[in-house]
Design a protein around this motif. Sequence first.
Motif, mmCIF file in Angstrom:
data_model
loop_
_atom_site.group_PDB
_atom_site.id
_atom_site.type_symbol
_atom_site.label_atom_id
_atom_site.label_comp_id
_atom_site.label_asym_id
_atom_site.label_seq_id
_atom_site.Cartn_x
_atom_site.Cartn_y
_atom_site.Cartn_z
ATOM 1 N N MET A 112 0.821 -1.214 0.000
ATOM 2 C CA MET A 112 0.000 0.000 0.000
ATOM 3 C C MET A 112 0.850 1.256 0.000
ATOM 4 O O MET A 112 0.308 2.366 0.115
ATOM 5 C CB MET A 112 -0.887 0.020 1.250
ATOM 6 N N GLY A 123 0.667 -3.352 13.325
ATOM 7 C CA GLY A 123 0.078 -4.688 13.357
ATOM 8 C C GLY A 123 0.177 -5.437 12.037
ATOM 9 O O GLY A 123 -0.100 -6.633 11.982
ATOM 10 N N GLY B 14 -8.292 -1.753 8.610
ATOM 11 C CA GLY B 14 -6.904 -1.762 8.164
ATOM 12 C C GLY B 14 -6.748 -1.846 6.660
ATOM 13 O O GLY B 14 -7.606 -1.417 5.904
ATOM 14 N N MET B 15 -5.632 -2.428 6.242
ATOM 15 C CA MET B 15 -5.229 -2.386 4.837
ATOM 16 C C MET B 15 -5.765 -3.543 4.016
ATOM 17 O O MET B 15 -5.706 -3.508 2.799
ATOM 18 C CB MET B 15 -3.700 -2.448 4.769
ATOM 19 N N ARG B 42 -10.598 -0.291 4.470
ATOM 20 C CA ARG B 42 -9.591 0.599 5.086
ATOM 21 C C ARG B 42 -10.150 1.433 6.230
ATOM 22 O O ARG B 42 -9.924 2.648 6.311
ATOM 23 C CB ARG B 42 -8.962 1.504 4.023
ATOM 24 N N SER B 66 -5.432 -10.673 6.931
ATOM 25 C CA SER B 66 -4.018 -10.317 6.762
ATOM 26 C C SER B 66 -3.141 -10.793 7.912
ATOM 27 O O SER B 66 -1.921 -10.659 7.841
ATOM 28 C CB SER B 66 -3.886 -8.799 6.647
ATOM 29 N N GLY B 67 -3.753 -11.306 8.973
ATOM 30 C CA GLY B 67 -2.950 -11.728 10.121
ATOM 31 C C GLY B 67 -2.849 -10.661 11.200
ATOM 32 O O GLY B 67 -2.290 -10.896 12.261
ATOM 33 N N ALA B 68 -3.404 -9.467 10.932
ATOM 34 C CA ALA B 68 -3.284 -8.368 11.898
ATOM 35 C C ALA B 68 -4.549 -8.232 12.749
ATOM 36 O O ALA B 68 -4.806 -7.178 13.318
ATOM 37 C CB ALA B 68 -2.999 -7.067 11.166
ATOM 38 N N TYR B 72 -6.678 -5.141 15.846
ATOM 39 C CA TYR B 72 -7.962 -4.501 15.515
ATOM 40 C C TYR B 72 -9.048 -4.905 16.509
ATOM 41 O O TYR B 72 -9.806 -4.061 16.976
ATOM 42 C CB TYR B 72 -8.389 -4.850 14.089
ATOM 43 N N ASP B 75 -8.439 -3.129 19.837
ATOM 44 C CA ASP B 75 -8.799 -1.707 19.783
ATOM 45 C C ASP B 75 -10.313 -1.510 19.746
ATOM 46 O O ASP B 75 -10.855 -0.624 20.416
ATOM 47 C CB ASP B 75 -8.176 -1.039 18.544
#
Lengths: 547, 137
Positions: A112, A123, B14-15, B42, B66-68, B72, B75
Motif C-alpha cells: 500500500m 500490526g 486496516g489495509m 480501510r 491479513s494476520g493483523a 484490531y 482496539d
Amino acid sequence: MNKNEWMHSVYAPAARTFPERKYNFSTLSNQTPDPLYTADDLHDWDPQRDLGHPGEFPYTRGVQPSMYRGRLWTMRMFAGFGSAEQTNERFHALLRAGQTGLSTAFDLPTLMGYDADHPFSRGEVGKCGVAVSSLADMERLFQGIDPTRVTTSMTINSPANAIWAMYIANAQKQGHDLAQLGGTLQNDILKEFIAQKEFIYPPAPSVRLVIDTFEWGPRHVPKWNFISVSGYHIREAGATAVQELAFTLADGFHYVEKALERGLDIDEFAPRISFFWDVHNDFFEEIAKFRAARRIWARQMRDRYGAKNPRSLMLRTHAQTAGVSLPAQQPLNNIARVAIQALAAVLGGTQSLHTDAYDEALALPTEEAATIALRTQQIIAYETGVAGIVDPLAGSYYVESLTNDIEAAALGYIEQIRAMGGVEAGIDSGFFQAEMAEAAFRYQREVERRERIVVGVNDYVQDAVQVPIQLIDPAVEVQQAERLAQVRRERDPQRHAQALAALHDAAVQGRNTMPAFLECAHAYATLGEQMDVLRKVFGEYVETAVM
Amino acid sequence: MPERRIRVLIAKPGMDGHDRGAKIVARALRDAGMEVVYTGLRQTAEMIVNAAVQEDVDAIGVSVLSGAHMGYFRDIMTLLRERDAQDILVFGGGIIPDQDLPVLAELGVGQVFTPGASTEDAAEYLRREVAARWAQQ
C-alpha cells in the motif's frame, strides 16, 4: 447415428431406467455440460485455424514447440514473511529444495506504499509478506542471490515502479549488467480496482505509472516482464473462470491501448507482457481457459492491434492453485486439491507455477507445508508422464468444445466492456464488483444448500484436526522502525531531497517516472516518502463499496 | 408492534482488501432479514466503532485475512467499552488461527467464522446471541 439421435434414442431411455445421480453437473462458470461429446460438437471447428501447432499462431496448443519436453515450467513458490533476513532464509531453503525461480510476497504496508513505521502500518508489518521500506531492505532480501542466474517475480502493484527500481539499484550496486536481469513485476493496477483493492491513486494516473514501465523496461531491462496481467485475484474475489478470463484480457487490452496512445511500438513492448491465471477445481474448465486465453490474445493482438512480432502474440503465463478453494476444515485434504489443480495448470500449458500449501486457510505456510506443495509439482513433472507430451488433450471432443464455449463467453464479456467505454468505465460504474459479488454469493449459496459438495465442509465432515502453523514475530515491526531510522540518519540528505524533487517534477510534467524512481532508490528514499510525493500530485482513490 | 430487526455492521479494518467473505456475509445476513451496513475498506477501529454507535447496531462483524486481526479486535473492544457500548456483540471472520481464539474470547469477542464456514450458521448465531442480549436489556 449422430449425437442428437443417440441422446434421444439411447441415452434418454437408459437414464429413465438408471436415473442420473442427484448432482450439480454444471461447471464453476455455470456452463452445463452434456453427458457426452462427439465429433458433432465440433462441426464448425477447424484444427488448422483453431489449433495450429504448438509454438505457432494462434498458440492454442502452447507458446513453445517443445513445451515441457524442452524445459519444465518454472517452479516458482510465492514466499515472504517477517523481516528481509527471514525471507532471504526461506528463499535459500526453497532454492536448496530444487525450486527454479523466486517469487516475492510483500507485506500490506509495502503493497500500500506505507513505511513500516507509519501509524497505519501498525500490526501489519511482516504479516502476510516481507516488509521492504527502502533499498537497505532490498539488499538484505536478496543477499547471496545472483540476479542474473535466478529470475525473480515480485507481487507488487501500486508501488511497483519504486520497488522495481530498488531491485534494479541493488543489482547495479553489485555491478550486474541490467540486460542480464530476468524476472517479472506484477504491476497490474487495473485488477486492484476490480479485485485485490491495493490501490493508492485513482485509475488514470495509476495506469500512467504502469505505462512508464512499458516504455522504460524494454529499453533498459529487456529480459524483464514488466507486467503480469492477473486473473488470479479476480477469480479469488469471486469471479467465475469465464469472468476471470474476460476481465483479465480486457485489462491487458486496456494497457496495450494506453501504450499505443503514448506512441509506443507494440512489437517493442508486447513481447514482455505476461499473464497470471488462477487454477481452481473444475479440471477441464481450467485447462480450456488456458487454451482459450492464448487463442483470444493472439487473434486480437494480431487482427485488432496490428502486432506482427510473433512474440507479441504469445500469451505467456504464470499460474497459481486456487487459495479460495482450500478450506480450513481437514486441511490435509488440500494437498489432493492442489495436486489436481496443478495438474490442470500443466495440461493447460503454464510457463510457471506456484502451488498453495495445505494450510492456506490457516496462516502463511510452514516450511513443511510449502515443501509438500513444491514436491507436488515435482511429482507431476517427474512421475506422471504428462510433461512428455505437448498439449495432450488437444482433439478431445469435450476439451475442444469447452475451449470454444469459454472463448465465446469471454469474447461476449470483452465486447460488453468495450461497449460500456472500457475497463476504467467499468471500474467507475461498479460493473466488475457487482458481477463478482453476484458470482461469489451464488457459489456460497450452492455450497450451503449442498448443491455443490465440498468434501470436509458440507459433507464427509469430521472433528477438527490441529496442524502446526507459521506465526509471525511481532518484533519485526520494532526492528523495521529502528532500521528505517538508521536509513534516514545515514543517507546523504542532499541527494535524497533532490531525488524526491525530481520524482515530483517528472510526475507533474508528465515525463517517464522510472529514472527518478531509480535515483530515489539509490538515494535511499523510503517507499512511503516516494509514494507520498505522488499522493500529493495524483490524489488518493476511495472506492464506492458494491455488495 | 412490528418485530424488531437485528442490525449488523460488517467491517473491514486496516489495509486488507480481501472483501469477498465480508460481502457474502453481509448479503446473506440481509437475505436472512437483518439490516446490514457494510463499512467498505480501510477502516480504523475508531471509524468502525463510530459507525456502530451511530447506526445503533446490535452486532459488528469484523473481517480480517491479513494476520493483523489481534490489534484490531483489541482496539475495537477497548473503544466499545470507552463508548459504553459493550452491549454490541462483536464477532469475527477471515484467516484467524485456532490458537488466537481463546485470546479473542478473553477480549469478549464472540464466534469467529473461518474459510468454509456457513453463512446460515452465522445468521443463526446472531439471532441467538442478539436475542439473549435483548432479553437482558
